[in-house]
Design a protein around this motif. Structure first.
Motif, PDB file in Angstrom:
ATOM      1  N   LYS A 263      15.175   5.913  -5.222  1.00  0.00           N
ATOM      2  CA  LYS A 263      15.392   5.144  -6.462  1.00  0.00           C
ATOM      3  C   LYS A 263      16.659   5.604  -7.187  1.00  0.00           C
ATOM      4  O   LYS A 263      17.192   4.888  -8.030  1.00  0.00           O
ATOM      5  N   LYS A 264      17.134   6.803  -6.842  1.00  0.00           N
ATOM      6  CA  LYS A 264      18.282   7.409  -7.529  1.00  0.00           C
ATOM      7  C   LYS A 264      19.568   7.295  -6.723  1.00  0.00           C
ATOM      8  O   LYS A 264      20.658   7.132  -7.291  1.00  0.00           O
ATOM      9  N   TYR A 265      19.453   7.363  -5.385  1.00  0.00           N
ATOM     10  CA  TYR A 265      20.640   7.387  -4.522  1.00  0.00           C
ATOM     11  C   TYR A 265      20.600   6.211  -3.547  1.00  0.00           C
ATOM     12  O   TYR A 265      19.686   6.107  -2.722  1.00  0.00           O
TER      13      TYR A 265
ATOM     14  N   LEU B 218       3.695   3.104  15.007  1.00  0.00           N
ATOM     15  CA  LEU B 218       3.781   2.713  13.600  1.00  0.00           C
ATOM     16  C   LEU B 218       4.585   3.742  12.817  1.00  0.00           C
ATOM     17  O   LEU B 218       4.310   4.939  12.870  1.00  0.00           O
ATOM     18  N   GLY B 219       5.581   3.246  12.092  1.00  0.00           N
ATOM     19  CA  GLY B 219       6.387   4.081  11.219  1.00  0.00           C
ATOM     20  C   GLY B 219       6.967   3.225  10.113  1.00  0.00           C
ATOM     21  O   GLY B 219       6.802   1.993  10.107  1.00  0.00           O
ATOM     22  N   PHE B 220       7.643   3.862   9.173  1.00  0.00           N
ATOM     23  CA  PHE B 220       8.294   3.088   8.113  1.00  0.00           C
ATOM     24  C   PHE B 220       9.477   3.870   7.574  1.00  0.00           C
ATOM     25  O   PHE B 220       9.593   5.081   7.792  1.00  0.00           O
ATOM     26  N   LEU B 221      10.356   3.169   6.889  1.00  0.00           N
ATOM     27  CA  LEU B 221      11.466   3.821   6.211  1.00  0.00           C
ATOM     28  C   LEU B 221      11.507   3.372   4.767  1.00  0.00           C
ATOM     29  O   LEU B 221      10.979   2.316   4.406  1.00  0.00           O
ATOM     30  N   MET B 222      12.130   4.202   3.940  1.00  0.00           N
ATOM     31  CA  MET B 222      12.315   3.907   2.523  1.00  0.00           C
ATOM     32  C   MET B 222      13.797   4.046   2.197  1.00  0.00           C
ATOM     33  O   MET B 222      14.439   5.009   2.612  1.00  0.00           O
ATOM     34  N   ALA B 223      14.320   3.065   1.471  1.00  0.00           N
ATOM     35  CA  ALA B 223      15.752   3.057   1.128  1.00  0.00           C
ATOM     36  C   ALA B 223      15.967   2.058   0.001  1.00  0.00           C
ATOM     37  O   ALA B 223      15.029   1.376  -0.435  1.00  0.00           O
ATOM     38  N   GLY B 224      17.202   1.944  -0.452  1.00  0.00           N
ATOM     39  CA  GLY B 224      17.536   0.930  -1.440  1.00  0.00           C
ATOM     40  C   GLY B 224      17.270  -0.462  -0.883  1.00  0.00           C
ATOM     41  O   GLY B 224      17.340  -0.691   0.325  1.00  0.00           O
ATOM     42  N   GLU B 225      16.952  -1.397  -1.761  1.00  0.00           N
ATOM     43  CA  GLU B 225      16.559  -2.739  -1.323  1.00  0.00           C
ATOM     44  C   GLU B 225      17.643  -3.429  -0.491  1.00  0.00           C
ATOM     45  O   GLU B 225      17.340  -4.139   0.470  1.00  0.00           O
ATOM     46  N   THR B 226      18.899  -3.236  -0.838  1.00  0.00           N
ATOM     47  CA  THR B 226      19.991  -3.862  -0.078  1.00  0.00           C
ATOM     48  C   THR B 226      20.021  -3.328   1.345  1.00  0.00           C
ATOM     49  O   THR B 226      20.149  -4.093   2.311  1.00  0.00           O
ATOM     50  N   VAL B 227      19.875  -2.028   1.507  1.00  0.00           N
ATOM     51  CA  VAL B 227      19.866  -1.421   2.839  1.00  0.00           C
ATOM     52  C   VAL B 227      18.677  -1.918   3.645  1.00  0.00           C
ATOM     53  O   VAL B 227      18.811  -2.256   4.833  1.00  0.00           O
ATOM     54  N   VAL B 228      17.505  -1.999   3.022  1.00  0.00           N
ATOM     55  CA  VAL B 228      16.316  -2.479   3.721  1.00  0.00           C
ATOM     56  C   VAL B 228      16.522  -3.900   4.230  1.00  0.00           C
ATOM     57  O   VAL B 228      16.190  -4.217   5.377  1.00  0.00           O
TER      58      VAL B 228
ATOM     59  N   SER C 240       0.836  -1.210   0.000  1.00  0.00           N
ATOM     60  CA  SER C 240       0.000   0.000   0.000  1.00  0.00           C
ATOM     61  C   SER C 240       0.872   1.263   0.000  1.00  0.00           C
ATOM     62  O   SER C 240       0.605   2.222  -0.727  1.00  0.00           O
ATOM     63  N   ILE C 241       1.915   1.270   0.825  1.00  0.00           N
ATOM     64  CA  ILE C 241       2.828   2.422   0.868  1.00  0.00           C
ATOM     65  C   ILE C 241       3.570   2.559  -0.456  1.00  0.00           C
ATOM     66  O   ILE C 241       3.744   3.673  -0.975  1.00  0.00           O
TER      67      ILE C 241
ATOM     68  N   GLY D  72       5.211   5.436  -5.056  1.00  0.00           N
ATOM     69  CA  GLY D  72       5.791   5.174  -6.366  1.00  0.00           C
ATOM     70  C   GLY D  72       7.123   4.459  -6.318  1.00  0.00           C
ATOM     71  O   GLY D  72       8.003   4.698  -7.157  1.00  0.00           O
ATOM     72  N   ILE D  73       7.307   3.598  -5.316  1.00  0.00           N
ATOM     73  CA  ILE D  73       8.535   2.813  -5.201  1.00  0.00           C
ATOM     74  C   ILE D  73       8.170   1.341  -5.041  1.00  0.00           C
ATOM     75  O   ILE D  73       6.996   0.980  -4.940  1.00  0.00           O
TER      76      ILE D  73
END
Length: 358
Positions: free
Chosen positions: A201-203, A223-233, A66-67, A72-73
């Protein structure tokens, strides 16, 4: 005297200040939406009882999807957490023994998370009054750093930095193999929505933190979330306790993502109330930070350290947030949350009485 590290729980502040807590108080120490939880959440609340008899999805797949649609990621670029604080401490573990820069004044939890993980912490203190980011001064420090924490809008000043300014820092840090953590816990309060989330998606050096606690007034749910590159996640997820996010929180998160009208209503209300307060502060000769969000700093310029005003307000049932544990402020300001007309009337009455003292 040991004051609490955070806002809320006013009984602890009264105890620390050795003041008897009045029966009626106005708590302006916690930056929570004064409207309360949205109606959509209240409507489904009884249905959430079903979630307590089954184990939650340990990967919060439905909420991640949903997020991802909203931002858009990819879902794999998202990690759900038990509040923003858990995610900050996961990042602290991930950065163990690193050189970390923290831009101050800011949320004290970054430093705490890094300290307990043996990081070497460097402090970049912004100049008081406008608290603007000096990019030239900051860029000089980046080659020596493994990570830098930036809060936008900044807690406790409420100052909002442009996405272009932040991208310049992210790009420069990327060249130096330095991670940038941008905490956007209050990004949805200003009318001008500024975010660097699309840049994940760029950095690959970017981590963006978000909280659902503040806008939707659900601090008890966490409740919270983070967004990052897939490897970091994936690396951060390895440090997370299994079933960290309960099933009720996951369902609540999916519901809250649909509350666009509620967010807009909050933004207009906060702007209106903040502008009324700032007009009063100008007239009454108080100084305040150029906040764009639901909290601000305030000081009586006749005082250097604001404990006397802090105490006066507590005695009159007004609870603000001290700034003794904010580097670069060191007690020279008080932080207040933006609330409603009734609460602000009581605050303005108390400040008027303060100014009229002999």
């Amino acid at each position: 005297m040991v004051l609490p590290d955070h806002g809320s729980n006013p009984q602890n502040t009264y105890k620390a200040m050795d003041i008897r807590m009045p029966e009626q108080i106005v708590d302006l120490s916690a930056n929570i939406n004064p409207i309360g939880p949205p109606t959509g959440l209240k409507k489904i609340w009884k249905d959430l009882i079903d979630e307590i008899v089954t184990y939650p999805d340990p990967h919060s797949v439905a909420l991640r999807k949903s997020i991802a649609r909203k931002e858009g990621i990819e879902p794999e670029a998202i990690l759900i957490g038990n509040g923003g604080a858990e995610l900050i401490h996961l990042i602290g573990r991930w950065l163990s023994r690193s050189n970390v820069m923290i831009i101050h004044p800011t949320f004290s939890e970054y430093e705490k998370a890094c300290q307990i993980n043996d990081c070497t912490i460097h402090h970049f203190i912004l100049k008081e009054n406008d608290w603007d980011l000096d990019l030239n001064r900051l860029k000089v420090t980046l080659p020596k750093m493994d990570a830098v924490f930036i809060c936008n809008p900044t807690n406790p000043t409420g100052v909002l930095y442009s996405a272009s300014k932040l991208e310049e820092i992210i790009m420069e840090a990327n060249n130096e193999q330095c991670c940038v953590i941008v905490d956007e816990a209050f990004y949805d309060f200003p009318l001008e929505e500024i975010t660097v989330a699309p840049l994940v998606k760029k950095y690959t050096n970017l981590i963006v933190l978000r909280s659902m606690t503040k806008m939707f007034s659900i601090p008890g749910i966490r409740l919270g979330f983070l967004m990052a590159g897939e490897t970091v996640v994936r690396e951060l997820e390895n440090y997370q306790v299994h079933w960290s996010v309960n099933g009720i929180a996951q369902r609540v998160g999916e519901t809250l993502l649909e509350e666009k009208d509620f967010i807009r209503q909050t933004q207009y209300m906060v702007k209106k109330e903040r502008e009324k307060l700032f007009a009063f502060f100008d007239e009454s000769q108080f100084r305040y930070s150029p906040s764009q969000t639901n909290f601000y700093l305030l000081r009586d310029p006749s005082l250097n350290e604001q404990t006397e005003l802090f105490r006066f307000l507590l005695e009159n049932g007004i609870v603000s947030r001290h700034t003794h544990n904010f580097k670069g402020l060191d007690g020279r300001w008080l932080r207040f949350a933006v609330k409603g007309e009734l609460e602000h009337g009581k605050l303005m009455d108390a400040l008027t009485e303060w100014k009229s003292r002999p």
